[in-house]
Scaffold this active site. Structure first.
Site, mmCIF file in Angstrom:
data_model
loop_
_atom_site.group_PDB
_atom_site.id
_atom_site.type_symbol
_atom_site.label_atom_id
_atom_site.label_comp_id
_atom_site.label_asym_id
_atom_site.label_seq_id
_atom_site.Cartn_x
_atom_site.Cartn_y
_atom_site.Cartn_z
ATOM 1 N N ASN A 149 -3.192 2.650 -9.996
ATOM 2 C CA ASN A 149 -3.609 1.888 -8.805
ATOM 3 C C ASN A 149 -3.551 0.413 -9.174
ATOM 4 O O ASN A 149 -3.224 0.042 -10.307
ATOM 5 C CB ASN A 149 -5.017 2.321 -8.361
ATOM 6 C CG ASN A 149 -5.357 1.787 -6.984
ATOM 7 O OD1 ASN A 149 -4.587 1.929 -6.043
ATOM 8 N ND2 ASN A 149 -6.508 1.140 -6.842
ATOM 9 N N ASP A 209 -1.714 4.751 -6.234
ATOM 10 C CA ASP A 209 -0.274 4.584 -5.986
ATOM 11 C C ASP A 209 0.545 5.739 -6.536
ATOM 12 O O ASP A 209 1.634 6.020 -6.051
ATOM 13 C CB ASP A 209 0.219 3.267 -6.589
ATOM 14 C CG ASP A 209 -0.233 2.101 -5.728
ATOM 15 O OD1 ASP A 209 -1.377 1.642 -5.915
ATOM 16 O OD2 ASP A 209 0.525 1.706 -4.831
ATOM 17 N N GLN A 250 -5.628 -8.904 -2.417
ATOM 18 C CA GLN A 250 -5.639 -7.904 -1.342
ATOM 19 C C GLN A 250 -7.066 -7.564 -0.915
ATOM 20 O O GLN A 250 -7.303 -7.244 0.256
ATOM 21 C CB GLN A 250 -4.931 -6.608 -1.791
ATOM 22 C CG GLN A 250 -3.416 -6.733 -1.912
ATOM 23 C CD GLN A 250 -2.984 -7.110 -3.323
ATOM 24 O OE1 GLN A 250 -3.713 -7.778 -4.050
ATOM 25 N NE2 GLN A 250 -1.793 -6.705 -3.707
ATOM 26 N N GLY A 262 0.863 -1.170 0.000
ATOM 27 C CA GLY A 262 0.000 0.000 0.000
ATOM 28 C C GLY A 262 0.902 1.223 0.000
ATOM 29 O O GLY A 262 1.863 1.289 0.787
ATOM 30 N N ARG A 264 10.248 -1.290 -4.963
ATOM 31 C CA ARG A 264 9.047 -1.312 -5.801
ATOM 32 C C ARG A 264 9.000 0.009 -6.583
ATOM 33 O O ARG A 264 9.311 1.059 -6.016
ATOM 34 C CB ARG A 264 7.778 -1.478 -4.942
ATOM 35 C CG ARG A 264 7.721 -2.834 -4.244
ATOM 36 C CD ARG A 264 6.342 -3.095 -3.659
ATOM 37 N NE ARG A 264 5.389 -3.441 -4.697
ATOM 38 C CZ ARG A 264 4.066 -3.539 -4.472
ATOM 39 N NH1 ARG A 264 3.578 -3.306 -3.267
ATOM 40 N NH2 ARG A 264 3.245 -3.873 -5.448
HETATM 41 O O1 MRU Z 1 0.569 -4.046 -4.565
HETATM 42 P P1 MRU Z 1 -0.046 -3.312 -3.409
HETATM 43 O O2 MRU Z 1 -0.860 -4.187 -2.512
HETATM 44 O O3 MRU Z 1 0.983 -2.487 -2.660
HETATM 45 O O4 MRU Z 1 -1.032 -2.296 -4.100
HETATM 46 C C1 MRU Z 1 -1.744 -1.394 -3.296
HETATM 47 C C2 MRU Z 1 -2.721 -0.572 -4.007
HETATM 48 O O5 MRU Z 1 -2.817 -0.578 -5.208
HETATM 49 C C3 MRU Z 1 -3.528 0.362 -3.153
HETATM 50 O O6 MRU Z 1 -4.794 0.514 -3.685
HETATM 51 C C4 MRU Z 1 -2.837 1.733 -3.133
HETATM 52 O O7 MRU Z 1 -1.504 1.595 -2.742
HETATM 53 C C5 MRU Z 1 -3.520 2.681 -2.245
HETATM 54 S S1 MRU Z 1 -3.189 2.380 -0.564
HETATM 55 C C6 MRU Z 1 -3.882 3.549 0.400
#
Ligand code: MRU
Length: 357
Positions: free
Chosen positions: A255, A245, A204, A56, A98
């Site tokens: 996102n 993101d 998720q 996130g 990442r």
């Molecule tokens: O791969 P992830 O689980 O890190 O991806 C997270 C997302 O896409 C969330 O929707 C985004 O980071 C917003 S978190 C407040």
């Protein structure tokens, strides 16, 4: 009566003082196990981010900021010049964990700036770095609360709302962005019916979002990603709220993979699609979403999800972890300074640029 909220275990926290360490919930084990891991070195933080033990956008940024403190601890006996080099090397390493969530780079940049401007002893510099990481952490909590307050005003009692991936307390310091909107609505006495996409391939939505909403007593129904169109056609959804993101200067928003498809479906069904994100998620250096780097993850996340082979040996698989929703599909962006609506470069600049981010 608003539902009384349970005190959740923090997603991540710093344990101790300048010689302390980072402790975080290992999200890969949820929802079956709530286990925390302790990070005493930079590689453990790096691995935790890369393998989504902490994930996130805002949570990644906070974890990385604490990771820089851990890297700096290793150089606590060095001269100031060598200490600053160690901080920068740590930030460089964590920046490779990442690529898409800009909060990571934003937080690392703040940490680098602290180190580069110190004119004191190494011990004081270490204390300054820890305070900066704690400030990033605390500011995130305040930003999430404010997002919740602005966002909940957009929703009405009794509505069905769809969300994708997890943009909750687990993705931030404690309250979330998209889910903050639901938590704040609940605190305002509204009852919402949340539809959570399971969010292939790492689930998720199924593993994290439904767990968080259940913990807080919010009505939630899990659906497969491929069911969103049907659920919308049946009239069960009156709004969509997701996290982000990275948001480019024109409002194009990266996102979790699948978000763009949800936005297209929402447009087809004339359902407002909102993005909830703090100003630390905006990247005004990018003119539009085509410039956002999209993480590609291992094919085995699709072919061998959660350790079980579900595709023929040797089959090719393509696994982009994010997609970009164009600004014109977004009704509004809810951030801690208000709601940007309509989503235009001018409106974004007016709300996000002044404080410099
Ligand atoms: O791969 P992830 O689980 O890190 O991806 C997270 C997302 O896409 C969330 O929707 C985004 O980071 C917003 S978190 C407040």
């Amino acid at each position: 009566m608003p539902h009384e909220q349970k005190k959740a275990r923090p997603t991540l926290r710093w344990v101790g003082g300048v010689e302390g360490h980072l402790r975080l919930i290992d999200q890969t084990l949820l929802p079956l196990e709530v286990t925390e891991i302790d990070c005493f070195d930079v590689e453990t933080v790096f691995e935790a981010i890369r393998s989504l033990r902490v994930r996130g956008a805002p949570a990644i940024g906070i974890a990385a900021a604490y990771g820089v403190v851990i890297g700096a601890q290793m150089a606590a006996e060095a001269k100031l010049d060598a200490f600053i080099v160690a901080v920068n090397n740590t930030a460089d390493r964590l920046a490779e964990s990442r690529p898409t969530a800009v909060n990571l780079f934003w937080a690392l940049e703040r940490m680098r700036r602290v180190a580069e401007n110190v004119s004191c002893g190494v011990q004081e510099a270490l204390a300054l770095l820890l305070s900066e990481a704690q400030a990033i952490h605390e500011e995130d909590q305040a930003m999430c609360r404010a997002i919740g307050r602005y966002g909940q005003e957009l929703l009405r009692d009794g509505q069905g709302v769809l969300t994708h991936c997890n943009a909750g307390g687990l993705a931030t310091s404690d309250y979330g962005t998209a889910l903050a909107v639901f938590f704040a609505a609940q605190e305002a006495g509204k009852t919402l019916h949340i539809y959570a996409d399971e969010t292939r391939p790492l689930l998720q939505g199924a593993r994290l979002t439904t767990w968080e909403l259940q913990e807080r007593g919010i009505d939630v129904t899990l659906i497969c990603d491929s069911m969103a169109a049907q659920v919308m056609r049946e009239g069960r959804v009156q709004a969509v709220v997701t996290g982000a993101d990275r948001i480019a200067a024109n409002g194009d928003t990266a996102n979790k993979i699948g978000t763009y498809g949800v936005a297209l479906l929402a447009a087809a069904h004339e359902i407002p699609f909102y993005v909830a994100a703090p100003t630390s998620t905006f990247d005004l250096s990018l003119e539009n979403g085509s410039q956002i780097p999209i993480e590609e993850r291992a094919a085995t996340e699709i072919t061998h999800g959660f350790g079980r082979q579900t595709a023929p040996t040797g089959v090719k698989a393509y696994n982009p972890a994010f997609d970009v929703t164009p600004a014109h599909l977004i009704q509004g962006i809810i951030c801690e300074r208000g709601v940007i609506e309509p989503v235009t470069a001018e409106n974004i600049a007016a709300l996000v640029a002044p404080v410099g981010s």
